[in-house]
Motif scaffolding. Sequence first.
Motif: not given
Length: 304
Positions: A6, A270, A273-274, A277, A281
């Motif tokens: 990502q 986790e 990832a937050e 979000a 970048n």
Amino acid sequence: MALKDQIPFGMSLPHRSPDRIDMQAVRTVAQRAEALGFRDLWVTENTLDHVVSFDPISILTYAAAVTSRIRVGASVVVLAIHHPVTVAHQWATLDYVSNGRAILGVGLGRPDHYRQFGVPESGRVRRFREEVELIRALWTQPTVDYSGRFYQLEGGTMPLKPVQAPLPIWMGVGHPNAIRRTAEIADGWMGSGGSSIAEFGRSVPLLREALEKIGRDPGRFPISKRIFMAVDERPEVARRELNRWFTEVYHNPAGTDASGIHGTPEQVREKLAEVVALGANHLLLNPVSRHVEQLEALAEVVGL
């Protein structure tokens, strides 16, 4: 999807610690981070400090010498405590000897920086703008004539130029006005490790809006955050290690949970990832202890 698919990840070099820093660990982290696929290596600048802290140019030059591909950056160099001609020369040299791998992060600094180094705090934003302008001029122009409020240079020449054109200048600031200034004059932004993740989430929309307003694509602008971290299968161990860092180094125990990320590998994944979000970048992972071991663990967490 693995986190590394990502966004790219940076890794902090061991460079600031309440404990002695092992140079073998610095070498190992630099070389393993490159081998594992981390994008860049980072340090901070803390000249007068209450814990051990390396000079950024010196340690990044060492890291560049023992690697061949991974980028090397500082976030942030406090421009007010240096002459911009010196900064321009140092970072052009680092970029040259690393074959185009340097990233210069810059900031205004705190009030104590101005007091400790005898620099007047008045006009600090104008001073900062002039410093960035003069650095860029020396990197790009054969002869520099500059006449500012704080800095003047007539017929200045610096034949050594960065390999990169341009050598990127990132900013690491949190005030809304400074974030808007970042969109105008910088090539990237990294939220500080001491700032909260919630604050990062509030800053990203301001930065994106400012970029769009002046016609710059937020998707092509590095938006990052330094995250102090500790990962362990025993979550209480991870939290204890991170809490020691925020207590002894930052004198802010609340930052353990508000600014840092700690826990088991799955918990850390986790939480990262937050942050992605929220609009990151790029992320700089900054272990606070057991650096070599943590590097390997975090590489696994993000999928490298």
